[in-house]
Design an enzyme around this catalytic site. Structure first.
Site, PDB file in Angstrom:
ATOM      1  N   HIS A   1      47.913  35.979  55.056  1.00 16.12           N
ATOM      2  CA  HIS A   1      48.220  37.127  55.909  1.00 16.12           C
ATOM      3  C   HIS A   1      47.327  37.161  57.141  1.00 16.12           C
ATOM      4  CE1 HIS A   1      44.724  39.725  54.620  1.00 16.12           C
ATOM      5  NE2 HIS A   1      44.808  38.972  53.535  1.00 16.12           N
TER       6      HIS A   1
ATOM      7  N   CYS B   1      43.208  36.691  48.420  1.00 14.44           N
ATOM      8  CA  CYS B   1      44.222  36.268  49.392  1.00 14.44           C
ATOM      9  C   CYS B   1      43.546  35.514  50.536  1.00 14.44           C
ATOM     10  CB  CYS B   1      44.986  37.470  49.918  1.00 14.44           C
ATOM     11  SG  CYS B   1      46.007  38.275  48.655  1.00 14.44           S
TER      12      CYS B   1
END
Length: 411
Positions: A310, A329
């Protein structure tokens, strides 16, 4: 006898001109030195950042060659340990510890051997030290700072063991590689977008910190979420948000995070007892926008760990040397360029201007990849390119220490 007026007129400017040249020479010295250091840093980066992927059959061959070199280095006695007197050495210094640095960099192949070991820290030595720093993922300072000092003192035997372990890791996964794929190398905190055996894009990344590690896996990128909501994982609610709300009751409001119960009804944060774990039973959702933890985009691939790539609003973190800050992440620098590369096979135009326009619109949009792209998150702490340049990274998660070589699969 007095000078004619015309002679006085021309000799004074000449005198000033000579003085100006002398002053200019004094000023140009530091400018030329800075230019040399910039050039040395660029050369060091160019030597390391080749078009060869970290994961490929060629990497395997290159590692075998590197292992043979380091076996010879170890057989020759390795390299001497740098003393604390070498700390803070830099270009322009002239003392005995410089000779020890020269011997160290000659032993690892960063500096050409010489019959005469000068005690002067000259431009050649500056270039060699920056090359060493580039090979180890350090800031190219040209100075023996703390991280450089510690890295110089890692024994040759340890480097050899790293190379052998990473050859196993590479060989275990290269058979799964396709024509087009992306690799997240966790210890290097970097991403490569590869096609036809060539790195087409390389991105700086931020990966999981030691207590919240990015998992090793293989999968396929199948969807792009533009301007996404962020559904806060329960682990972050428990570990972070409860703590932040006890410190600042306006935290959720400031970061545009809303709370919903099982029926989808929005709750008032003040109605929750933040001295308990009550909050964990609710859904926390951050609205799209500048504060959103995922920035403008989320890149999805199926996996049992609920991780993804992301964007991030915290761009300054990409400039750090140790980029292990996430909860598992992976944040991507210049993520718009990676999104455009991933969507290149779609019929709709997703050129860079189109991706940036989607970011700027603020509109929620989900786009499926018509040709899903394989993704591998891996743990490579040593690799080499065809020019014989060997790169190393720190064993941030301790996998080298325990000899871990396994690669989990999440299709």
């Amino acid at each position: 006898m007095n000078q004619p007026n015309w002679l006085t007129k021309w000799t004074k400017p000449a005198h000033n001109w000579v003085g100006a040249l002398a002053l200019g020479a004094l000023m140009l010295g530091p400018i030329h030195a800075l230019a040399d250091e910039v050039s040395n840093s660029a050369s060091a980066r160019d030597a390391v950042e080749s078009a060869e992927p970290v994961l490929s059959y060629e990497t395997s061959y290159n590692l075998i060659a590197a292992i043979k070199r380091y076996e010879q280095i170890v057989a020759n006695g390795g390299w001497e340990e740098m003393s604390r007197g070498a700390f803070a050495l830099k270009k322009g210094d002239d003392r005995g510890h410089v000779r020890a640095l020269r011997r160290r960099l000659i032993a690892s192949g960063d500096l050409e051997d010489s019959d005469r070991l000068s005690s002067e820290f000259d431009d050649e030595l500056d270039a060699a030290l920056r090359r060493f720093q580039a090979r180890h993922g350090l800031h190219l300072t040209g100075v023996i700072d703390q991280e450089t000092y510690l890295t110089l003192n890692v024994p040759a035997e340890t480097k050899l063991a790293q190379l052998k372990l990473n050859l196993e890791r590479v060989n275990q996964v290269v058979g799964e590689l396709s024509n087009r794929y992306i690799v997240v190398n966790i210890p290097a905190a970097s991403i490569e977008a590869v096609e036809n055996g060539i790195v087409e894009r390389r991105h700086t990344a931020i990966v999981g910190r030691i207590d919240r590690q990015t998992p090793i896996l293989t999968s396929k990128v199948h969807e792009i979420n533009f301007n996404p909501y962020w559904h806060v994982p329960k682990s972050i609610i428990r570990r972070d948000i409860i703590k932040y709300m006890n410190q600042d009751p306006n935290y959720l409001t400031d970061y545009r995070i809303k709370i919903y119960d099982a029926n989808g009804e929005e709750l008032d944060p003040q109605s929750i007892d933040w001295s308990t774990d009550e909050a964990v039973q609710y859904l926390f959702r951050q609205e799209p926008g500048a504060e959103n933890s995922m920035g403008h985009v989320k890149i999805n691939f199926h996996n049992p760990h609920a991780v993804y790539l992301h964007d991030t609003p915290q761009k300054s973190l990409f400039g750090q040397n140790r980029r292990f800050h996430s909860s598992g992440c992976v944040r991507v620098e210049d993520v718009d360029k990676l999104v455009s590369w991933l969507l290149r096979e779609n019929e709709t135009d997703w050129s860079l201007p189109a991706v940036d326009a989607a970011f700027d619109s603020g509109e929620r949009m989900d786009v499926r990849l018509e040709q899903p792209v394989p993704i591998i998150t891996t743990y490579i702490t040593a690799w080499a390119n065809r020019d014989g340049v060997v790169s190393f990274r720190s064993d941030i998660y301790g996998y080298d220490e325990v000899g871990r070589v396994d690669f989990a699969s999440a299709e």
